[in-house]
Design a protein around this motif. Structure first.
Motif, PDB file in Angstrom:
ATOM      1  N   SER A   9       0.812  -1.217   0.000  1.00  0.00           N
ATOM      2  CA  SER A   9       0.000   0.000   0.000  1.00  0.00           C
ATOM      3  C   SER A   9       0.845   1.267   0.000  1.00  0.00           C
ATOM      4  O   SER A   9       1.723   1.428   0.856  1.00  0.00           O
ATOM      5  CB  SER A   9      -0.913   0.028   1.224  1.00  0.00           C
ATOM      6  OG  SER A   9      -1.619   1.252   1.277  1.00  0.00           O
ATOM      7  N   PRO A  10       0.551   2.200  -0.926  1.00  0.00           N
ATOM      8  CA  PRO A  10       1.208   3.492  -0.880  1.00  0.00           C
ATOM      9  C   PRO A  10       0.558   4.419   0.158  1.00  0.00           C
ATOM     10  O   PRO A  10       1.128   5.425   0.541  1.00  0.00           O
ATOM     11  CB  PRO A  10       1.016   4.042  -2.294  1.00  0.00           C
ATOM     12  CG  PRO A  10      -0.257   3.421  -2.768  1.00  0.00           C
ATOM     13  CD  PRO A  10      -0.294   2.053  -2.121  1.00  0.00           C
ATOM     14  N   ALA A  14       5.254   1.248   5.212  1.00  0.00           N
ATOM     15  CA  ALA A  14       5.919   0.636   6.365  1.00  0.00           C
ATOM     16  C   ALA A  14       6.129   1.646   7.488  1.00  0.00           C
ATOM     17  O   ALA A  14       5.980   1.306   8.673  1.00  0.00           O
ATOM     18  CB  ALA A  14       7.251   0.020   5.940  1.00  0.00           C
ATOM     19  N   SER A  15       6.434   2.881   7.139  1.00  0.00           N
ATOM     20  CA  SER A  15       6.629   3.906   8.181  1.00  0.00           C
ATOM     21  C   SER A  15       5.337   4.180   8.940  1.00  0.00           C
ATOM     22  O   SER A  15       5.354   4.413  10.151  1.00  0.00           O
ATOM     23  CB  SER A  15       7.170   5.195   7.571  1.00  0.00           C
ATOM     24  OG  SER A  15       6.250   5.718   6.608  1.00  0.00           O
ATOM     25  N   VAL A  17       2.893   1.961   9.391  1.00  0.00           N
ATOM     26  CA  VAL A  17       2.662   0.781  10.224  1.00  0.00           C
ATOM     27  C   VAL A  17       3.527   0.858  11.484  1.00  0.00           C
ATOM     28  O   VAL A  17       3.060   0.590  12.587  1.00  0.00           O
ATOM     29  CB  VAL A  17       2.941  -0.518   9.431  1.00  0.00           C
ATOM     30  CG1 VAL A  17       2.840  -1.729  10.329  1.00  0.00           C
ATOM     31  CG2 VAL A  17       1.983  -0.636   8.253  1.00  0.00           C
ATOM     32  N   ALA A  18       4.777   1.265  11.315  1.00  0.00           N
ATOM     33  CA  ALA A  18       5.676   1.405  12.466  1.00  0.00           C
ATOM     34  C   ALA A  18       5.169   2.482  13.428  1.00  0.00           C
ATOM     35  O   ALA A  18       5.238   2.309  14.654  1.00  0.00           O
ATOM     36  CB  ALA A  18       7.086   1.739  11.992  1.00  0.00           C
ATOM     37  N   GLU A  19       4.653   3.563  12.887  1.00  0.00           N
ATOM     38  CA  GLU A  19       4.111   4.638  13.726  1.00  0.00           C
ATOM     39  C   GLU A  19       2.900   4.143  14.518  1.00  0.00           C
ATOM     40  O   GLU A  19       2.776   4.428  15.714  1.00  0.00           O
ATOM     41  CB  GLU A  19       3.714   5.818  12.844  1.00  0.00           C
ATOM     42  CG  GLU A  19       3.256   7.030  13.602  1.00  0.00           C
ATOM     43  CD  GLU A  19       2.929   8.195  12.691  1.00  0.00           C
ATOM     44  OE1 GLU A  19       2.133   9.051  13.133  1.00  0.00           O
ATOM     45  OE2 GLU A  19       3.453   8.270  11.567  1.00  0.00           O
ATOM     46  N   LEU A  20       2.037   3.391  13.874  1.00  0.00           N
ATOM     47  CA  LEU A  20       0.875   2.846  14.569  1.00  0.00           C
ATOM     48  C   LEU A  20       1.306   1.853  15.647  1.00  0.00           C
ATOM     49  O   LEU A  20       0.771   1.851  16.752  1.00  0.00           O
ATOM     50  CB  LEU A  20      -0.080   2.168  13.588  1.00  0.00           C
ATOM     51  CG  LEU A  20      -1.317   1.534  14.212  1.00  0.00           C
ATOM     52  CD1 LEU A  20      -2.158   2.560  14.956  1.00  0.00           C
ATOM     53  CD2 LEU A  20      -2.148   0.844  13.162  1.00  0.00           C
ATOM     54  N   ALA A  21       2.281   1.019  15.326  1.00  0.00           N
ATOM     55  CA  ALA A  21       2.784   0.046  16.311  1.00  0.00           C
ATOM     56  C   ALA A  21       3.341   0.750  17.542  1.00  0.00           C
ATOM     57  O   ALA A  21       3.150   0.288  18.667  1.00  0.00           O
ATOM     58  CB  ALA A  21       3.852  -0.838  15.670  1.00  0.00           C
ATOM     59  N   ALA A  22       4.008   1.866  17.336  1.00  0.00           N
ATOM     60  CA  ALA A  22       4.558   2.621  18.458  1.00  0.00           C
ATOM     61  C   ALA A  22       3.452   3.291  19.275  1.00  0.00           C
ATOM     62  O   ALA A  22       3.522   3.343  20.504  1.00  0.00           O
ATOM     63  CB  ALA A  22       5.549   3.666  17.958  1.00  0.00           C
ATOM     64  N   ALA A  23       2.426   3.785  18.585  1.00  0.00           N
ATOM     65  CA  ALA A  23       1.341   4.490  19.266  1.00  0.00           C
ATOM     66  C   ALA A  23       0.363   3.532  19.949  1.00  0.00           C
ATOM     67  O   ALA A  23      -0.230   3.878  20.971  1.00  0.00           O
ATOM     68  CB  ALA A  23       0.580   5.373  18.271  1.00  0.00           C
TER      69      ALA A  23
END
Length: 61
Positions: A9-10, A14-15, A17-23
């Protein structure tokens, strides 16, 4: 919380997804292979299978 997202997905890169994982450390993040932003159009079989697995896990949980 569970996020099914297209691995290609554009819109949800990945960035993101990483931000959501951190939040939301407890969130379950599920990449649908061979799918962009239109997950259920791009790879309906995989998307449906992963959705079923997710929902089954919630029902058993």
């Amino acid at each position: 919380m569970t996020l099914l997202y297209g691995a290609d997905s554009p819109v949800v890169p990945a960035s993101g997804v990483a931000e959501l994982a951190a939040a939301q450390p407890d969130a379950r993040l599920v990449a649908v292979p061979d799918a962009g932003h239109m997950v259920f159009w791009d790879n309906p079989a995989a998307a449906l299978g992963l959705l079923r697995t997710t929902l089954t896990g919630l029902l058993r949980g």
